[in-house]
Motif scaffolding. Structure first.
Motif, PDB file in Angstrom:
ATOM      1  N   ALA A 129      14.606 -40.358  78.873  1.00 53.63           N
ATOM      2  CA  ALA A 129      14.540 -40.266  80.328  1.00 53.63           C
ATOM      3  C   ALA A 129      14.539 -41.650  80.950  1.00 53.63           C
ATOM      4  N   SER A 130      15.145 -41.770  82.093  1.00 50.04           N
ATOM      5  CA  SER A 130      15.230 -43.041  82.789  1.00 50.04           C
ATOM      6  C   SER A 130      13.959 -43.309  83.585  1.00 50.04           C
ATOM      7  N   VAL A 131      12.919 -43.616  82.886  1.00 48.00           N
ATOM      8  CA  VAL A 131      11.638 -43.891  83.528  1.00 48.00           C
ATOM      9  C   VAL A 131      11.216 -45.291  83.145  1.00 48.00           C
ATOM     10  N   ARG A 132      11.007 -46.136  84.111  1.00 45.12           N
ATOM     11  CA  ARG A 132      10.559 -47.504  83.843  1.00 45.12           C
ATOM     12  C   ARG A 132       9.042 -47.513  83.845  1.00 45.12           C
ATOM     13  N   ARG A 133       8.484 -47.880  82.715  1.00 45.72           N
ATOM     14  CA  ARG A 133       7.037 -47.904  82.581  1.00 45.72           C
ATOM     15  C   ARG A 133       6.476 -49.176  83.183  1.00 45.72           C
ATOM     16  N   ALA A 134       5.385 -49.047  83.908  1.00 48.32           N
ATOM     17  CA  ALA A 134       4.715 -50.213  84.472  1.00 48.32           C
ATOM     18  C   ALA A 134       3.977 -50.940  83.359  1.00 48.32           C
ATOM     19  N   PRO A 135       3.932 -52.269  83.407  1.00 52.00           N
ATOM     20  CA  PRO A 135       3.158 -53.006  82.416  1.00 52.00           C
ATOM     21  C   PRO A 135       1.706 -52.541  82.420  1.00 52.00           C
ATOM     22  N   GLN A 136       1.138 -52.428  81.260  1.00 54.72           N
ATOM     23  CA  GLN A 136      -0.239 -51.951  81.114  1.00 54.72           C
ATOM     24  C   GLN A 136      -1.125 -53.072  80.604  1.00 54.72           C
ATOM     25  N   PRO A 137      -2.249 -53.327  81.285  1.00 56.43           N
ATOM     26  CA  PRO A 137      -3.157 -54.356  80.774  1.00 56.43           C
ATOM     27  C   PRO A 137      -3.830 -53.872  79.494  1.00 56.43           C
ATOM     28  N   ALA A 138      -4.067 -54.807  78.611  1.00 59.52           N
ATOM     29  CA  ALA A 138      -4.781 -54.487  77.379  1.00 59.52           C
ATOM     30  C   ALA A 138      -6.250 -54.253  77.710  1.00 59.52           C
ATOM     31  N   PRO A 139      -6.956 -53.546  76.863  1.00 60.25           N
ATOM     32  CA  PRO A 139      -8.388 -53.331  77.095  1.00 60.25           C
ATOM     33  C   PRO A 139      -9.132 -54.658  77.239  1.00 60.25           C
ATOM     34  N   ARG A 140     -10.121 -54.685  78.098  1.00 55.15           N
ATOM     35  CA  ARG A 140     -11.011 -55.839  78.313  1.00 55.15           C
ATOM     36  C   ARG A 140     -10.287 -57.090  78.776  1.00 55.15           C
ATOM     37  N   GLY A 141      -9.270 -56.923  79.610  1.00 54.73           N
ATOM     38  CA  GLY A 141      -8.612 -58.082  80.211  1.00 54.73           C
ATOM     39  C   GLY A 141      -7.743 -58.878  79.265  1.00 54.73           C
ATOM     40  N   GLY A 142      -7.312 -58.275  78.173  1.00 49.39           N
ATOM     41  CA  GLY A 142      -6.439 -58.953  77.206  1.00 49.39           C
ATOM     42  C   GLY A 142      -5.053 -59.151  77.784  1.00 49.39           C
ATOM     43  N   PRO A 143      -4.096 -59.445  76.943  1.00 52.45           N
ATOM     44  CA  PRO A 143      -2.733 -59.706  77.424  1.00 52.45           C
ATOM     45  C   PRO A 143      -2.082 -58.459  78.010  1.00 52.45           C
ATOM     46  N   LEU A 144      -1.112 -58.698  78.843  1.00 52.46           N
ATOM     47  CA  LEU A 144      -0.335 -57.640  79.460  1.00 52.46           C
ATOM     48  C   LEU A 144       0.554 -56.993  78.393  1.00 52.46           C
ATOM     49  N   LEU A 145       0.586 -55.671  78.325  1.00 48.23           N
ATOM     50  CA  LEU A 145       1.406 -54.967  77.346  1.00 48.23           C
ATOM     51  C   LEU A 145       2.632 -54.373  78.041  1.00 48.23           C
ATOM     52  N   VAL A 146       3.821 -54.732  77.553  1.00 45.46           N
ATOM     53  CA  VAL A 146       5.065 -54.207  78.118  1.00 45.46           C
ATOM     54  C   VAL A 146       6.003 -53.828  76.984  1.00 45.46           C
ATOM     55  N   ASP A 147       6.941 -52.974  77.278  1.00 45.02           N
ATOM     56  CA  ASP A 147       8.013 -52.651  76.341  1.00 45.02           C
ATOM     57  C   ASP A 147       9.141 -53.627  76.645  1.00 45.02           C
ATOM     58  N   TRP A 148       9.344 -54.602  75.772  1.00 43.33           N
ATOM     59  CA  TRP A 148      10.312 -55.651  76.094  1.00 43.33           C
ATOM     60  C   TRP A 148      11.735 -55.135  76.148  1.00 43.33           C
ATOM     61  N   TYR A 149      11.973 -53.941  75.649  1.00 42.81           N
ATOM     62  CA  TYR A 149      13.297 -53.345  75.783  1.00 42.81           C
ATOM     63  C   TYR A 149      13.593 -52.969  77.237  1.00 42.81           C
ATOM     64  N   ASP A 150      12.562 -52.905  78.069  1.00 40.47           N
ATOM     65  CA  ASP A 150      12.764 -52.641  79.490  1.00 40.47           C
ATOM     66  C   ASP A 150      13.101 -53.913  80.273  1.00 40.47           C
ATOM     67  N   TYR A 151      13.160 -55.048  79.581  1.00 35.37           N
ATOM     68  CA  TYR A 151      13.471 -56.333  80.202  1.00 35.37           C
ATOM     69  C   TYR A 151      14.605 -57.001  79.413  1.00 35.37           C
ATOM     70  N   PRO A 152      15.807 -56.472  79.559  1.00 33.95           N
ATOM     71  CA  PRO A 152      16.922 -56.914  78.716  1.00 33.95           C
ATOM     72  C   PRO A 152      17.240 -58.398  78.811  1.00 33.95           C
ATOM     73  N   ALA A 153      17.106 -59.007  79.955  1.00 30.81           N
ATOM     74  CA  ALA A 153      17.435 -60.431  80.066  1.00 30.81           C
ATOM     75  C   ALA A 153      16.524 -61.266  79.171  1.00 30.81           C
ATOM     76  N   LEU A 154      15.256 -60.912  79.084  1.00 34.80           N
ATOM     77  CA  LEU A 154      14.326 -61.635  78.215  1.00 34.80           C
ATOM     78  C   LEU A 154      14.635 -61.371  76.748  1.00 34.80           C
ATOM     79  N   PHE A 155      14.933 -60.138  76.431  1.00 33.21           N
ATOM     80  CA  PHE A 155      15.299 -59.779  75.061  1.00 33.21           C
ATOM     81  C   PHE A 155      16.535 -60.557  74.630  1.00 33.21           C
ATOM     82  N   GLU A 156      17.539 -60.585  75.476  1.00 29.53           N
ATOM     83  CA  GLU A 156      18.782 -61.273  75.165  1.00 29.53           C
ATOM     84  C   GLU A 156      18.557 -62.772  75.009  1.00 29.53           C
ATOM     85  N   LEU A 157      17.725 -63.346  75.862  1.00 28.84           N
ATOM     86  CA  LEU A 157      17.421 -64.770  75.775  1.00 28.84           C
ATOM     87  C   LEU A 157      16.771 -65.107  74.436  1.00 28.84           C
ATOM     88  N   ALA A 158      15.899 -64.237  73.963  1.00 30.45           N
ATOM     89  CA  ALA A 158      15.201 -64.480  72.697  1.00 30.45           C
ATOM     90  C   ALA A 158      16.155 -64.536  71.507  1.00 30.45           C
TER      91      ALA A 158
END
Length: 133
Positions: A4-33
């Protein structure tokens, strides 16, 4: 079946840890890597086609094509290319990229688990870590 074409919002990790995202939803960053790996990967695929294919390879299908970096590289070498992926953001990015570089290229949504090729291809490739998906 396409995801389904649903873009998931970034989710904060428990206790203020790093931001969790699905990097496949950010193709320009994936491609740059992986941009510096594109040339060697395309050269490898071309060498494999030349050495092991039983007939000349002209039409190539890439499973899990992501943002289309390998499709664009293969098209630049003269291959007619198509690719599929389950991520709508990656497919939109690939379509934009290929519109400029390979206007006859086709990308479409599909899952590897239940995919049937709509036509015959001379070669089908799947690279990186896509088998685990």
């Amino acid at each position: 079946m396409a995801r389904a074409s649903v873009r998931r919002a970034p989710q904060p990790a428990p206790r203020g840890g790093p931001l969790l995202v699905d990097w496949y939803d950010y193709p320009a960053l994936f491609e740059l890597a992986f941009a510096d790996e594109t040339g060697p990967e395309v050269a490898f695929l071309s060498a494999v086609f030349a050495r092991y294919a039983r007939r000349p390879v002209r039409h190539v299908l890439e499973a899990a094509c992501g943002g289309g970096r390998l499709l664009a590289g293969l098209a630049a070498r003269g291959y007619r290319v198509a690719g599929f992926d389950r991520n709508p953001q990656m497919l939109a990015y690939a379509a934009r990229r290929l519109r400029r570089r390979a206007p006859t290229a086709r990308v479409f949504p599909a899952e590897m688990a239940d995919f049937a090729a709509p036509r015959q291809y001379d070669a089908i490739c799947n690279t990186f870590n896509s088998f685990r998906h």
